[in-house]
Design an enzyme around this catalytic site. Structure first.
Site, PDB file in Angstrom:
ATOM      1  N   VAL A  88      38.395  39.752  42.049  1.00 18.55           N
ATOM      2  CA  VAL A  88      38.460  40.063  43.484  1.00 18.55           C
ATOM      3  C   VAL A  88      38.400  38.783  44.320  1.00 18.55           C
ATOM      4  O   VAL A  88      39.210  38.589  45.234  1.00 18.55           O
ATOM      5  CB  VAL A  88      37.322  41.010  43.923  1.00 18.55           C
ATOM      6  CG1 VAL A  88      37.466  41.340  45.402  1.00 18.55           C
ATOM      7  CG2 VAL A  88      37.327  42.284  43.102  1.00 18.55           C
ATOM      8  N   LYS A 122      26.999  54.820  36.683  1.00 21.47           N
ATOM      9  CA  LYS A 122      27.312  53.474  36.190  1.00 21.47           C
ATOM     10  C   LYS A 122      26.908  53.372  34.726  1.00 21.47           C
ATOM     11  O   LYS A 122      25.875  53.921  34.320  1.00 21.47           O
ATOM     12  CB  LYS A 122      26.524  52.423  36.986  1.00 21.47           C
ATOM     13  CG  LYS A 122      27.055  51.019  36.796  1.00 21.47           C
ATOM     14  CD  LYS A 122      28.266  50.803  37.659  1.00 21.47           C
ATOM     15  CE  LYS A 122      28.885  49.438  37.475  1.00 21.47           C
ATOM     16  NZ  LYS A 122      30.033  49.271  38.392  1.00 21.47           N
ATOM     17  N   GLY A 162      32.104  33.330  44.207  1.00 14.20           N
ATOM     18  CA  GLY A 162      32.632  34.139  43.103  1.00 14.20           C
ATOM     19  C   GLY A 162      34.144  34.222  43.182  1.00 14.20           C
ATOM     20  O   GLY A 162      34.692  34.783  44.135  1.00 14.20           O
ATOM     21  N   GLY A 167      36.329  35.453  40.746  1.00  9.16           N
ATOM     22  CA  GLY A 167      36.871  36.266  39.662  1.00  9.16           C
ATOM     23  C   GLY A 167      38.070  37.067  40.146  1.00  9.16           C
ATOM     24  O   GLY A 167      38.841  36.621  40.997  1.00  9.16           O
TER      25      GLY A 167
HETATM   26  P1  NAI Z   1      34.690  39.149  37.929  1.00  9.11           P
HETATM   27  O1  NAI Z   1      33.770  39.199  36.761  1.00  9.11           O
HETATM   28  O2  NAI Z   1      36.150  39.013  37.705  1.00  9.11           O
HETATM   29  O3  NAI Z   1      34.246  37.935  38.898  1.00  9.11           O
HETATM   30  C1  NAI Z   1      32.933  37.614  39.192  1.00  9.11           C
HETATM   31  C2  NAI Z   1      32.886  36.104  39.365  1.00  9.11           C
HETATM   32  O4  NAI Z   1      31.628  35.734  39.898  1.00  9.11           O
HETATM   33  C3  NAI Z   1      33.074  35.353  38.055  1.00  9.11           C
HETATM   34  O5  NAI Z   1      34.105  34.364  38.203  1.00  9.11           O
HETATM   35  C4  NAI Z   1      31.705  34.718  37.823  1.00  9.11           C
HETATM   36  O6  NAI Z   1      31.782  33.472  37.140  1.00  9.11           O
HETATM   37  C5  NAI Z   1      31.220  34.545  39.248  1.00  9.11           C
HETATM   38  N1  NAI Z   1      29.779  34.383  39.405  1.00  9.11           N
HETATM   39  C6  NAI Z   1      28.785  35.024  38.740  1.00  9.11           C
HETATM   40  N2  NAI Z   1      27.594  34.585  39.191  1.00  9.11           N
HETATM   41  C7  NAI Z   1      27.850  33.669  40.154  1.00  9.11           C
HETATM   42  C8  NAI Z   1      27.037  32.867  41.012  1.00  9.11           C
HETATM   43  N3  NAI Z   1      25.697  32.922  40.949  1.00  9.11           N
HETATM   44  N4  NAI Z   1      27.628  32.023  41.890  1.00  9.11           N
HETATM   45  C9  NAI Z   1      28.967  31.960  41.966  1.00  9.11           C
HETATM   46  N5  NAI Z   1      29.792  32.692  41.180  1.00  9.11           N
HETATM   47  C10 NAI Z   1      29.247  33.532  40.291  1.00  9.11           C
HETATM   48  O7  NAI Z   1      34.358  40.441  38.815  1.00  9.11           O
HETATM   49  P2  NAI Z   1      35.237  41.084  39.970  1.00  9.11           P
HETATM   50  O8  NAI Z   1      36.012  42.223  39.431  1.00  9.11           O
HETATM   51  O9  NAI Z   1      35.936  40.014  40.714  1.00  9.11           O
HETATM   52  O10 NAI Z   1      34.093  41.706  40.903  1.00  9.11           O
HETATM   53  C11 NAI Z   1      33.308  40.871  41.749  1.00  9.11           C
HETATM   54  C12 NAI Z   1      32.281  41.724  42.471  1.00  9.11           C
HETATM   55  O11 NAI Z   1      32.937  42.751  43.234  1.00  9.11           O
HETATM   56  C13 NAI Z   1      31.323  42.471  41.512  1.00  9.11           C
HETATM   57  O12 NAI Z   1      30.063  42.563  42.132  1.00  9.11           O
HETATM   58  C14 NAI Z   1      31.946  43.866  41.411  1.00  9.11           C
HETATM   59  O13 NAI Z   1      30.995  44.862  41.100  1.00  9.11           O
HETATM   60  C15 NAI Z   1      32.466  44.040  42.839  1.00  9.11           C
HETATM   61  N6  NAI Z   1      33.531  45.004  42.937  1.00  9.11           N
HETATM   62  C16 NAI Z   1      34.694  44.839  42.237  1.00  9.11           C
HETATM   63  C17 NAI Z   1      35.718  45.763  42.348  1.00  9.11           C
HETATM   64  C18 NAI Z   1      37.026  45.570  41.627  1.00  9.11           C
HETATM   65  O14 NAI Z   1      37.989  46.256  41.987  1.00  9.11           O
HETATM   66  N7  NAI Z   1      37.116  44.682  40.665  1.00  9.11           N
HETATM   67  C19 NAI Z   1      35.588  46.964  43.195  1.00  9.11           C
HETATM   68  C20 NAI Z   1      34.344  47.014  43.948  1.00  9.11           C
HETATM   69  C21 NAI Z   1      33.357  46.069  43.789  1.00  9.11           C
END
Ligand code: NAI
Length: 346
Positions: free
Chosen positions: A182, A81, A178, A180
């Site tokens: 995903v 990472k 969350g 975002g």
């Molecule tokens: P992203 O950055 O697009 O979305 C994360 C969201 O969580 C953001 O909208 C943020 O505002 C929100 N957030 C942060 N802290 C928060 C809290 N305390 N309460 C509520 N919402 C909160 O990231 P993404 O790509 O959607 O990934 C989400 C999770 O899934 C991460 O942990 C990432 O490591 C994991 N992941 C993602 C993959 C992918 O294909 N994008 C693959 C495997 C795991």
């Protein structure tokens, strides 16, 4: 700051710290294992960590989780990472990304960088001007978040079937933390399947967009843990499940995409004691890795592989029951066996 004695160290092969003050780069690259091919893959997270210690802990935990995820999928690479300390909205620049690329290049191919929270496929194109060690597969795969969400649904279906005896998601109440890449895609998948959604995000814009689009009920970020629901889906950052939140949960199943959902391993036992079935994150969120590895292939083959996450999760549940251990321990044991079986160091 001690690295070797860090509780998340776990015999990492290589941990590097990079700084280029002129462009504001402060980064840590943690290589947990390099696997039989002598290389490790992992995403790059850019986040305003409160200090270096928090950044190091995240890098160590995320790289280890990546090794275990790849082992479960029987993919021949190790986990790593990169974390960049900074706010991706304000601190990211072309110069910083090029400096990051030079850092990756210095590792000589031991680390192949992909995207994660705070970085995008477009950022990787800039990084790739300074190093050839960029996982273009991940970028080319395009919608890895969509594949990850699809895989989470497969895991959720398996957990709901086992714990609630339900074969479909119609009318299922799901609390999503969350929204975002995903989390948003997951909400759309679930809404299509007829689930009722209650959602939260620290980004008010993300919440109102999903509430408007899907008719989801919005709650404040801190309230998501108290919502009565069949399923809780953590899709934000690490440590959603800790000693404070687990007693508050009012769900039967947990399945989400966030990495390192458990603040510490004993949380898995606390969940089991509450009869909450937790789909381990290293399995539930494996869809992104599967999509990267399958790029350019047949869409039906990809879907079948993503559906396979359901069977993998089910095997973990069955092992946990058989061996009277938590689902966390069952997933870790299986991963360690597969690592050892492939000649790697668990
Ligand atoms: P992203 O950055 O697009 O979305 C994360 C969201 O969580 C953001 O909208 C943020 O505002 C929100 N957030 C942060 N802290 C928060 C809290 N305390 N309460 C509520 N919402 C909160 O990231 P993404 O790509 O959607 O990934 C989400 C999770 O899934 C991460 O942990 C990432 O490591 C994991 N992941 C993602 C993959 C992918 O294909 N994008 C693959 C495997 C795991």
């Amino acid at each position: 700051m001690s690295v070797f004695d860090h509780e998340a160290f776990d015999g990492h092969e290589h941990v590097s710290f990079f700084a280029e003050p002129s462009v504001g780069l402060r980064a840590i690259i943690a290589i947990h294992r390099t696997g039989p091919l002598g290389m490790a893959g992992g995403g790059c997270r850019m986040w305003p960590y409160r200090d270096e210690r928090a950044a190091l802990a995240d890098a160590l935990r995320l790289s280890r989780a990546m090794t275990y995820k790849l082992a479960l999928l029987e993919m021949p690479a190790g986990g790593a990472k990169a974390v960049v300390i900074g706010d991706s909205k304000t601190d990211k620049s072309e110069a910083l990304l090029l400096a990051l690329g030079r850092a990756v290049e210095r590792l000589g191919g031991r680390f192949v960088i992909a995207e994660d929270v705070g970085t995008s496929a477009r950022d990787l194109e800039v990084v790739a001007r300074a190093t050839s060690w960029v996982n273009r597969a991940a970028a080319d795969a395009g919608d890895t978040a969509g594949a990850t969400a699809y895989g989470v649904v497969a895991a959720m279906r398996a957990a709901v079937k086992r714990r609630l005896g339900r074969a479909d998601l119609d009318g299922l109440r799901v609390a999503v933390q969350g929204l975002g890449h995903v989390g948003g895609a997951l909400c759309r998948e679930l809404a299509r399947a007829g689930a009722q959604l209650v959602v939260a995000d620290v980004d008010a814009g993300a919440v109102s967009a999903i509430a408007r689009e899907l008719g989801a009920r919005a709650v404040a970020p801190e309230e998501i843990f108290d919502q009565p629901a069949d399923v809780f889906a953590p899709c934000a950052l690490a440590d959603a499940l800790d000693d404070g939140t687990v007693p508050r949960l009012r769900c039967a199943v947990i399945a989400g995409s966030a990495n390192n959902q458990l603040a510490h391993p004993r949380i898995a036992d606390a969940l089991a004691a509450r009869d909450i079935l937790w789909a381990p994150d290293i399995v539930a969120n494996a869809g992104g890795v599967i999509a990267s590895a399958s790029r350019g292939g047949d869409e039906r083959v990809l879907r079948a592989r993503l559906d396979g996450i359901g069977a993998l999760v089910e095997a973990v549940f069955a092992r946990a029951e058989r061996e009277r251990i938590s689902t966390h321990e069952a997933a870790e044991r299986t991963a360690r066996e597969r690592l050892a079986g492939a000649g790697g160091r668990p």
